[in-house]
Design a protein around this motif. Structure first.
Motif, mmCIF file in Angstrom:
data_model
loop_
_atom_site.group_PDB
_atom_site.id
_atom_site.type_symbol
_atom_site.label_atom_id
_atom_site.label_comp_id
_atom_site.label_asym_id
_atom_site.label_seq_id
_atom_site.Cartn_x
_atom_site.Cartn_y
_atom_site.Cartn_z
ATOM 1 N N UNK A 191 -5.709 -8.617 7.110
ATOM 2 C CA UNK A 191 -6.068 -9.981 6.458
ATOM 3 C C UNK A 191 -7.424 -9.606 5.656
ATOM 4 N N UNK A 192 -7.054 -10.139 4.396
ATOM 5 C CA UNK A 192 -8.369 -9.812 3.650
ATOM 6 C C UNK A 192 -8.551 -8.691 3.150
ATOM 7 N N UNK A 193 -7.852 -7.694 3.257
ATOM 8 C CA UNK A 193 -7.565 -6.468 2.608
ATOM 9 C C UNK A 193 -7.668 -6.057 2.103
ATOM 10 N N UNK A 194 -7.363 -5.067 0.950
ATOM 11 C CA UNK A 194 -6.201 -5.152 -0.296
ATOM 12 C C UNK A 194 -5.642 -3.629 0.367
ATOM 13 N N UNK A 195 -3.768 -4.143 0.188
ATOM 14 C CA UNK A 195 -2.863 -3.152 0.906
ATOM 15 C C UNK A 195 -2.941 -2.175 -0.237
ATOM 16 N N UNK A 196 -3.256 -1.871 -0.394
ATOM 17 C CA UNK A 196 -2.870 -0.282 -1.626
ATOM 18 C C UNK A 196 -1.958 0.429 -1.136
ATOM 19 N N UNK A 197 -0.903 0.014 -1.691
ATOM 20 C CA UNK A 197 0.263 0.447 -1.921
ATOM 21 C C UNK A 197 0.649 1.692 -2.979
ATOM 22 N N UNK A 198 1.648 3.826 -2.430
ATOM 23 C CA UNK A 198 1.411 4.308 -3.004
ATOM 24 C C UNK A 198 2.944 3.700 -3.327
ATOM 25 N N UNK A 199 3.638 5.131 -4.705
ATOM 26 C CA UNK A 199 4.684 5.367 -4.983
ATOM 27 C C UNK A 199 5.684 4.760 -3.449
ATOM 28 N N UNK A 200 6.786 3.631 -3.748
ATOM 29 C CA UNK A 200 8.041 4.094 -2.796
ATOM 30 C C UNK A 200 9.486 3.742 -3.479
ATOM 31 N N UNK A 201 10.057 3.970 -2.192
ATOM 32 C CA UNK A 201 11.669 3.384 -2.739
ATOM 33 C C UNK A 201 11.360 1.687 -3.153
ATOM 34 N N UNK A 202 12.168 1.421 -3.760
ATOM 35 C CA UNK A 202 12.445 0.122 -4.527
ATOM 36 C C UNK A 202 12.735 -0.773 -2.893
ATOM 37 N N UNK A 203 13.241 -0.764 -2.602
ATOM 38 C CA UNK A 203 13.235 -1.068 -1.377
ATOM 39 C C UNK A 203 12.795 -1.410 -0.181
ATOM 40 N N UNK A 204 11.822 0.039 -0.024
ATOM 41 C CA UNK A 204 10.740 0.234 0.591
ATOM 42 C C UNK A 204 9.254 -0.409 0.029
ATOM 43 N N UNK A 205 9.365 -0.749 -1.276
ATOM 44 C CA UNK A 205 7.880 -1.432 -1.830
ATOM 45 C C UNK A 205 7.886 -2.668 -1.806
#
Length: 436
Positions: A191-205
């Motif tokens: 909570x409150x922390x940025x969730x930085x998400x790298x390249x993913x399959x669209x369903x995983x994203x």
């Protein structure tokens, strides 16, 4: 007095299982140590299947280029355990020295009082103790396996949580479906922390976006809140705060452009004060052994055919095979050479999936043992390569395989040693250079 190796070996005897995902044992031990995880410098916590070590490397290099200090915890090591723990210092961090490490091992071992705990759990406690006792601007913490029940996930309030590319791996611990694995990785989102998400399959994203929302984490997703791509031999990064025109990373491969972009995104998401010049310098200077590393000299290189190229990569799952083979194909386009593989692999991995990525690209495969680990018998691994259409035979070791390639190749070849980080460690130990 026991040596460092003997002390580390003794830690392996504290729990019968190599991997047993749980937070109970590490929480108990950390409490006895005064909860050092609550006194760490601001933490950037990194999970993922592939690329998390590279992202940590880019983060460290960029932060150090800006004059900041960072403690770093990664795994596994290639040659020496000390590689897992880097202590931040002005002018650049250093791997923990033997004396400091042995003192920390003894203190944590005494606090554990012989109770069951896995090797990774107790060594995580050692790292956290060392980091809590020494000032630094940041702590960069790489998840060991999964996320939700990984020992590093006792960190309650990270500065940012990062999830790199997710694919199938460690199915026996994390599940056989990509969604199951993604859920485990998403367990580090807070909570409150940025969730930085790298390249993913669209369903995983999409799934990770939902998990970020459920965790009340602020999503910062590839191709949504930020983007990065290579263009005209440059790395172009963009988010709502603007565009950065950066040099390509020193680490090779399209996947490293993605990893570098993820690291830049993490720094931008937390609002750290760092110039574009420092970011660029970090990208140019970042080094991460056994990730498409070209070996230019050493005893094993001397055993290879004259004029050959020798490359080393620790990638070991089908996704890693795809990105490594893509770079080998790119190298062939620029400078055609017949490609030979020297491969060793743990029995927990998927050789068919890994080898399939090299179909029609590879002239021959030599399979070798992974010393000291539960690896495929080289003869069986050669059969697995044959089953996906790659001609292969076994060899007793890398040196013998290199010599056999010399007898087989009709022109200077390109040789890729791959399939296991443990095999990569063997190669660096025998050939050099040692990781620093």
């Amino acid at each position: 007095m026991a040596s460092l190796e003997e002390r580390l070996e003794a830690l392996l005897a504290l729990h019968p299982k190599r991997i047993d995902l749980s937070l109970e044992r590490i929480a108990r031990l950390l409490e006895r140590l005064g909860n050092p995880q609550e006194r760490l410098p601001p933490v950037i916590h990194v999970a993922g299947t592939n690329g998390k070590g590279s992202v940590v490397t880019f983060l460290r290099a960029m932060l150090e280029a800006s004059g900041k200090t960072a403690h770093v915890y990664t795994s596994p090591h290639l040659v020496r355990f000390n590689e897992r723990i880097r202590l931040g210092a002005a002018g650049g961090g250093q791997l923990v020295d033997d004396v400091t490490l042995m003192d920390a091992i003894e203190a944590v071992r005494e606090a554990n009082a012989g109770e069951p705990i896995t090797f990774f759990e107790i060594t995580t406690a050692i790292a956290f103790k060392l980091f809590a006792e020494r000032p630094a601007d940041f702590a960069l913490i790489e998840v060991g396996l999964g996320g939700r029940f990984d020992a590093t996930n006792v960190i309650a309030r990270p500065l940012a949580s990062v999830v790199t590319s997710i694919s199938l791996d460690h199915a026996e611990f994390l599940g056989t479906e990509i969604a199951e694995i993604a859920m485990e990785k998403a367990g580090i989102l807070k909570a409150g922390a940025p969730a930085v998400i790298g390249r993913q399959d669209e369903h995983v994203m999409a799934l990770l976006g939902l998990e970020a929302e459920a965790a009340h984490a602020v999503p910062f997703r590839h191709n949504q809140e930020w983007a990065a791509h290579g263009e005209n031999a440059r790395l172009v990064y963009q988010d709502e705060d603007g565009l950065l025109d950066l040099p390509l990373p020193r680490l090779l491969g399209q996947h490293q452009i993605d990893n570098a972009g993820t690291a830049v995104a993490a720094l931008r998401a937390i609002g750290v004060d760092i110039s574009a010049e420092a970011i660029g310098q970090g990208l140019r200077e970042a080094q991460w052994p056994a990730r498409l590393q070209r070996l230019s000299e050493g005893p094993l290189v001397a055993s290879s055919p004259p004029g050959s190229e020798v490359w080393l990569d620790g990638g070991h799952n089908p996704s890693a095979g795809s990105v490594i083979s893509a770079e080998m194909a790119s190298l062939f386009d620029r400078a055609p050479k017949p490609l030979f593989l020297i491969t060793g692999m743990l029995t927990t991995k998927d050789p068919h999936g890994f080898f399939s990525a090299f179909d029609s690209l590879t002239q021959y495969v030599f399979t070798v043992p992974v010393e000291g680990h539960a690896g495929f018998d080289p003869r069986e691994l050669a059969v697995r390569a044959n089953e996906v259409g790659l001609p292969a035979r076994s060899a007793p070791d890398v040196r013998t395989a290199l010599q056999a390639i010399g007898e087989m190749a009709t022109e200077p070849p390109r040789i890729l040693i791959c399939g296991s980080l443990y095999l990569a460690g063997q190669v660096l130990k025998e050939n050099g250079p040692l990781p620093v």
